[in-house]
Design an enzyme around this catalytic site. Sequence first.
Site, PDB file in Angstrom:
ATOM      1  N   GLY A 282       5.657  -1.995  -3.708  1.00 54.11           N
ATOM      2  CA  GLY A 282       5.753  -3.292  -3.051  1.00 54.11           C
ATOM      3  C   GLY A 282       4.399  -3.879  -2.717  1.00 54.11           C
ATOM      4  CB  CYS A 283       3.312  -5.903   0.206  1.00 55.31           C
ATOM      5  SG  CYS A 283       4.545  -7.225   0.174  1.00 55.31           S
ATOM      6  CB  VAL A 284       1.344  -0.837   0.087  1.00 55.21           C
ATOM      7  CG1 VAL A 284       2.044   0.143  -0.841  1.00 55.21           C
ATOM      8  CG2 VAL A 284       0.146  -0.159   0.748  1.00 55.21           C
TER       9      VAL A 284
END
Length: 350
Positions: free
Chosen positions: A138-140
């Site tokens: 995801g965003c990481v």
Amino acid sequence: MTRIAAVAPVLPLHEYTQSEITSELAPLITSAPGRRAVLERMHAASGIGTRFTALPIERYRSLGSFRETNDIFIEVATDLAERALRTALAACGLEAPDVDFVMFTSVTGISAPSIDALLMQRLGLRPDVKRLPSFGLGCVAGAAGLARVNDYLVGHPGDVGVLLSVELCSLTLQREDESMGNFVATGLFGDGATAVVLVGDDRPEPGPRIIDTRSSFYPDTTDVIGWNVGGSGFEIVLTAGVADVITRHFPVEASAFLADNGLGIADVTTWVAHPGGPRVLEAFAEALQVPASAFELSWASLDRVGNLSSSAVLHVLADTIDAGVAPGSKGLLFALGPGVSAEFVLLEWP
């Protein structure tokens, strides 16, 4: 030490104001006037002025099955990734055959062969290039991808590594989903991609150095961010607990990571924060006890393109490099993703 030789952020061709997107999507999500008013208020409070979409906005009215949207993902993602990587390689005077390692990441579509494989012949990458596609971070994943390519280059100091991130969040649209998570997601996430070229210590290309990295996984947080995958595709899991996780864990994590490198919060002059949304950026600033202005470029990116998931922090990194950083400055790049997990990358400008 590994150096970041070039960062190339790219966007789809279709650009719309936040209000245009809200007007188009709201009827697809809810027919109840009261719920629509809530959605419109949440979109207006997102801190976003414009976003870019993989398709013309009116095309989302007729999107059908998960199969259809994922086929579109494969086509558009491959084109964006190609454009990004060609731009990044040209920026640092390299060509596709110079690349030794490619990491590809996305959490908004799936493909086998993976997108990096589809680029092999289109770009002229060598047949022996090492590839590592990633899904689920995801965003990481923008920050984690930098760290993992760095890990490879530490062991292969004469090599060139590439991180490719493509996120087409608009294609995960869930119709008639009146959950708060869907209200937030449809007003927050945008589409975009980034290519980052990194080089090992024995290479001549200049750029900011990666000094150290750290990964953190926070227990009992797996229900805070993520996807539920159903017949209609990716259904967002996004709760208010993200800010609580930041408040609880970030001050200790960031301080400990910096201390292990002989630094403190005050020694960081350049902050590259994932623009996860207004509440996320505010929570980062509160947790680290830095002024909101420290994340000026993250706020500006959020306003200009929205939250691009894994590509978001990489767009901020590109803006940071373009803005110019004083020699010798220390920078901290960080992001959060499903798990909840965090990734920290300590940078130094030569």
